[in-house]
Design a protein around this motif. Structure first.
Motif, PDB file in Angstrom:
ATOM      1  N   ALA A   1       0.840  -1.200   0.000  1.00 36.15           N
ATOM      2  CA  ALA A   1       0.000   0.000   0.000  1.00 36.15           C
ATOM      3  C   ALA A   1       0.870   1.242   0.000  1.00 36.15           C
ATOM      4  O   ALA A   1       1.968   1.259   0.579  1.00 36.15           O
ATOM      5  CB  ALA A   1      -0.913  -0.003   1.216  1.00 36.15           C
ATOM      6  N   ASN A   2       0.380   2.285  -0.652  1.00 34.73           N
ATOM      7  CA  ASN A   2       1.127   3.538  -0.692  1.00 34.73           C
ATOM      8  C   ASN A   2       1.385   4.099   0.701  1.00 34.73           C
ATOM      9  O   ASN A   2       2.421   4.719   0.955  1.00 34.73           O
ATOM     10  CB  ASN A   2       0.391   4.570  -1.537  1.00 34.73           C
ATOM     11  N   LYS A   3       0.432   3.888   1.609  1.00 32.64           N
ATOM     12  CA  LYS A   3       0.605   4.376   2.974  1.00 32.64           C
ATOM     13  C   LYS A   3       1.785   3.696   3.660  1.00 32.64           C
ATOM     14  O   LYS A   3       2.532   4.335   4.408  1.00 32.64           O
ATOM     15  CB  LYS A   3      -0.675   4.154   3.783  1.00 32.64           C
ATOM     16  N   GLU A   4       1.951   2.406   3.389  1.00 29.80           N
ATOM     17  CA  GLU A   4       3.075   1.685   3.973  1.00 29.80           C
ATOM     18  C   GLU A   4       4.402   2.185   3.405  1.00 29.80           C
ATOM     19  O   GLU A   4       5.396   2.351   4.121  1.00 29.80           O
ATOM     20  CB  GLU A   4       2.930   0.185   3.723  1.00 29.80           C
ATOM     21  N   LEU A   5       4.412   2.437   2.105  1.00 33.59           N
ATOM     22  CA  LEU A   5       5.622   2.960   1.470  1.00 33.59           C
ATOM     23  C   LEU A   5       5.968   4.342   2.019  1.00 33.59           C
ATOM     24  O   LEU A   5       7.138   4.633   2.297  1.00 33.59           O
ATOM     25  CB  LEU A   5       5.418   3.038  -0.047  1.00 33.59           C
ATOM     26  N   ALA A   6       4.940   5.181   2.179  1.00 32.03           N
ATOM     27  CA  ALA A   6       5.155   6.529   2.711  1.00 32.03           C
ATOM     28  C   ALA A   6       5.648   6.475   4.155  1.00 32.03           C
ATOM     29  O   ALA A   6       6.460   7.308   4.577  1.00 32.03           O
ATOM     30  CB  ALA A   6       3.868   7.344   2.620  1.00 32.03           C
ATOM     31  N   ARG A   7       5.180   5.476   4.890  1.00 26.74           N
ATOM     32  CA  ARG A   7       5.619   5.331   6.283  1.00 26.74           C
ATOM     33  C   ARG A   7       7.126   5.029   6.348  1.00 26.74           C
ATOM     34  O   ARG A   7       7.833   5.559   7.188  1.00 26.74           O
ATOM     35  CB  ARG A   7       4.823   4.214   6.961  1.00 26.74           C
TER      36      ARG A   7
END
Length: 300
Positions: A210-216
């Protein structure tokens, strides 16, 4: 003096800018004391694996080659000044041009470097996985120039491969997250991460993350995507980073020419991909790249 300089320059010509040194050092030890990671020689403590010294091999040999060329030119100028003979200077310059094409010192031999690393890690390029390694240093530098990476940038690279582009990103950005699906590349990338504190390596399928995981991992939503992406998943990746939350700040991608032309198509010739991309962003083609800049040569 003439013979010595000629011999010295020829040695560096035939060494393929670093491959000679790499091969020599790797042959010196079979015990694992000397490891050959990505574009570098790393001396490791055999007991605890602690990195005690690092020499960036190809950059070192590149700098040494430039130094020898400059030293030889300086030597001829001094000799010509002492002798007071212009013809001697011309003779030296002809010697240098004959013994060593200067472009060999100005660009890395990415083809030889890539093939050597594949051999070191018992790998072969997989056409079915869309693995076509970039072997043209000019194209690599054009990607970096187009991206205009700043020291505060958070960068995501998809399909890091052997880390040729990864190394350049890690030198310039604040943090780099490199995602690689091929587990055979992972040991090489782990070696590279030991050289750069700002580099994070993930072994996974980018489409499952998920993009959120990558951003994290990048410590913020304002991340950039800079990559030579696998051909088979180009459209899916572009959709992912322009539509999913959080979207990428921008994308600098090396893609097939046909895909790039579809994305930048004018009204009346636009595909669904072009409509989606141009709805969310402005797209432009920076330059064309010949297929022979990759190895293996892609069938496109």
């Amino acid at each position: 003096s003439f013979y010595f300089i000629s011999w010295m320059m020829r040695i560096f010509w035939h060494s393929s800018v670093g491959i000679f040194f790499t091969d020599t050092l790797s042959r010196l030890s079979k015990s694992g004391l000397i490891a050959v990671p990505l574009t570098a020689i790393t001396y490791e403590n055999a007991k605890n694996g602690k990195v005690i010294n690092t020499i960036l091999l190809f950059e070192m040999s590149l700098a040494l080659g430039k130094f020898l060329a400059v030293l030889a030119v300086f030597y001829c100028l001094c000799l010509a000044a002492v002798c007071g003979r212009f013809i001697l200077l011309l003779l030296w310059l002809v010697c240098l041009l004959y013994c060593m094409p200067f472009y060999k010192f100005m660009h890395r031999d990415l083809a030889a470097e890539t093939k050597y690393l594949l051999k070191q890690y018992n790998m072969s390029a997989g056409r079915t996985a869309g693995q076509n390694f970039l072997i043209d240093d000019k194209v690599l530098q054009d990607i970096i120039a187009a991206a205009d990476i700043q020291p505060f940038d958070f960068v995501l690279e998809v399909g890091a491969g052997l880390g040729i582009l990864t190394t350049q990103l890690a030198k310039r950005a604040k943090r780099v997250l490199a995602v690689e699906y091929d587990e055979r590349c992972f040991p090489a990338l782990q070696k590279l991460s030991s050289l750069h504190d700002n580099l994070i390596i993930i072994h996974d399928d980018i489409l499952r993350l998920a993009n959120k995981e990558l951003a994290r991992h990048l410590s913020g939503d304002d991340y950039r995507v800079i990559a030579n992406i696998p051909y088979q998943i180009t459209a899916k990746l572009i959709y992912k980073f322009i539509q999913d939350v959080p979207p990428a700040q921008d994308l600098v991608l090396l893609v097939q020419q046909e895909v790039a032309e579809r994305i930048t198509a004018e009204p009346g010739q636009m595909s669904l991909l072009a409509l989606s991309v141009q709805f969310y962003a402005q797209a432009e083609i920076i330059r064309q790249v010949d297929k022979h800049c990759f190895w293996p040569v892609p069938a496109v």
